[in-house]
Enzyme design. Structure first.
Site, mmCIF file in Angstrom:
data_model
loop_
_atom_site.group_PDB
_atom_site.id
_atom_site.type_symbol
_atom_site.label_atom_id
_atom_site.label_comp_id
_atom_site.label_asym_id
_atom_site.label_seq_id
_atom_site.Cartn_x
_atom_site.Cartn_y
_atom_site.Cartn_z
ATOM 1 N N ARG A 10 -7.015 12.775 1.303
ATOM 2 C CA ARG A 10 -5.959 13.130 2.253
ATOM 3 C C ARG A 10 -4.585 12.591 1.840
ATOM 4 N NH1 ARG A 10 -7.692 9.910 7.680
ATOM 5 N NH2 ARG A 10 -9.628 11.046 7.211
ATOM 6 N N GLU A 37 -8.619 0.410 -3.137
ATOM 7 C CA GLU A 37 -9.387 0.470 -1.896
ATOM 8 C C GLU A 37 -10.269 1.707 -1.917
ATOM 9 O OE1 GLU A 37 -7.188 0.400 1.715
ATOM 10 O OE2 GLU A 37 -6.802 -1.748 1.615
ATOM 11 N N HIS A 59 0.895 6.280 2.024
ATOM 12 C CA HIS A 59 1.595 7.252 2.855
ATOM 13 C C HIS A 59 2.816 7.877 2.192
ATOM 14 C CE1 HIS A 59 -1.337 6.844 5.855
ATOM 15 N NE2 HIS A 59 -1.138 5.547 5.973
ATOM 16 N N GLU A 113 -11.060 -9.616 2.868
ATOM 17 C CA GLU A 113 -9.809 -9.227 3.511
ATOM 18 C C GLU A 113 -10.114 -9.049 4.997
ATOM 19 O OE1 GLU A 113 -6.479 -5.652 3.553
ATOM 20 O OE2 GLU A 113 -7.341 -6.312 1.638
ATOM 21 N N HIS A 161 -4.005 -4.635 7.791
ATOM 22 C CA HIS A 161 -4.123 -3.599 8.819
ATOM 23 C C HIS A 161 -3.221 -3.923 10.002
ATOM 24 C CE1 HIS A 161 -6.111 0.178 9.857
ATOM 25 N NE2 HIS A 161 -5.910 -0.195 11.121
ATOM 26 N N ASN A 192 0.846 -1.189 0.000
ATOM 27 C CA ASN A 192 0.000 0.000 0.000
ATOM 28 C C ASN A 192 0.888 1.246 0.000
ATOM 29 O OD1 ASN A 192 -1.539 2.272 1.048
ATOM 30 N ND2 ASN A 192 -3.156 0.810 1.491
ATOM 31 N N ARG A 235 -9.419 8.144 -0.719
ATOM 32 C CA ARG A 235 -10.422 8.522 0.275
ATOM 33 C C ARG A 235 -11.257 9.691 -0.226
ATOM 34 N NH1 ARG A 235 -9.223 6.426 5.760
ATOM 35 N NH2 ARG A 235 -10.870 7.849 6.379
ATOM 36 N N THR A 239 -8.506 3.361 8.619
ATOM 37 C CA THR A 239 -9.711 2.539 8.625
ATOM 38 C C THR A 239 -9.863 1.823 9.962
ATOM 39 O OG1 THR A 239 -9.481 2.195 6.248
ATOM 40 C CG2 THR A 239 -10.938 0.704 7.429
ATOM 41 N N HIS A 260 -5.630 3.572 -1.573
ATOM 42 C CA HIS A 260 -6.956 3.928 -1.057
ATOM 43 C C HIS A 260 -7.234 5.377 -1.401
ATOM 44 C CE1 HIS A 260 -9.752 4.165 2.767
ATOM 45 N NE2 HIS A 260 -10.363 4.557 1.658
#
Length: 270
Positions: free
Chosen positions: A57, A78, A18, A159, A202, A15, A53, A109, A51
């Site tokens: 963000r 995602e 970030h 998942e 996660h 992922n 959003r 999440t 992801h």
């Protein structure tokens, strides 16, 4: 299936959210999350997760468009199951669409999607994604009700949310960690038994990924925040390669000693 295939049958999805978070602190274009995605693939990632959003963000629309066109590995999009995100997925047609719960005020999440209570809302959205050729994944808790509801809704994949287990491990709560790991394992077994593919994500780090990899029902881990944090200290390529090694070591536990011995005799590294 060969021993090598059994050990390497666990895929790593990286992922890159970030990297985009860091970019957005200052604005502009750097660091480029798509460049990070290509580096992750070169380092051994089997797929890329991002992801988008509602509040943008971290990942932006333009990032998703580039990922959808540039990647040579599967893209796992995602997203919250909103009309806006479904429309974008139908346009981009990623390999997979993972539906997740989303609250504007949360940092990340929190928990799994309410697939039982929202079944009527989710059903047409899942059908639209499937009709567009996307593999549909639902990010859920590892309990019987959401697993069976996911199957009834027509999802290809569940998942399982590993955050509660990882938090228990991190805080040294052995009893809670044992209960949560058992719940994840039972959930994975149930899901496979009713025809679902099982992923996990996660909060996973080197240690927890190695432990969970010993449960053969899991075929993919999606990991981001931890890898990006490690990249600050050892570099992204080294972090991904080490994660891959930990996952492979853990997966060996699910292979019988006789199979391992046969594999070593045929050149499989210890």
């Amino acid at each position: 299936m060969t021993v090598q295939e059994k050990i390497q049958g666990l895929r790593l999805g990286v992922n890159i959210d970030h990297v985009a978070s860091l970019r957005n602190v200052r604005g502009g274009t750097l660091p480029d999350p798509v460049r990070a995605a290509h580096l992750a693939v070169a380092a051994g990632a089997d797929g890329i997760t991002a992801h988008l959003r509602e509040d943008r963000r971290h990942i932006r629309d333009a990032d998703m468009e580039r990922l959808a066109t540039e990647l040579a590995v599967p893209l796992n999009f995602e997203m919250a199951p909103t009309d806006e995100m479904i429309a974008l997925a139908l346009k981009l047609r990623p390999h997979a669409a993972c539906l997740v719960p989303e609250k504007r005020e949360e940092r990340t999440t929190e928990g799994g999607l309410d697939v039982v209570g929202q079944a009527g809302f989710l059903a047409p959205r899942i059908a639209a994604l499937k009709n567009a050729g996307c593999r549909v994944s639902l990010f859920i808790e590892g309990d019987e009700a959401p697993i069976r509801a996911s199957k009834a809704l027509g999802a290809h994949i569940v998942e399982l949310h590993t955050g509660t287990w990882c938090e228990a491990v991190a805080h040294g709560d052995a009893a809670m960690a044992a209960r949560e790991l058992e719940r994840l394992q039972k959930g994975a077994t149930l899901a496979v038994g009713i025809g679902l593919e099982v992923h996990a994500g996660h909060g996973l780090d080197f240690a927890t990924a190695r432990i969970l990899a010993a449960t053969p029902e899991f075929v993919e881990f999606n990991i981001g925040h931890f890898l990006m944090g490690e990249a600050v200290f050892i570099g992204l390529e080294a972090a991904i390669r080490h994660m891959r090694m930990m996952m492979d070591e853990g997966r060996r536990v699910s292979v019988s000693p006789d199979e391992l011995q046969d594999g070593f005799q045929n050149g499989l590294p210890a």
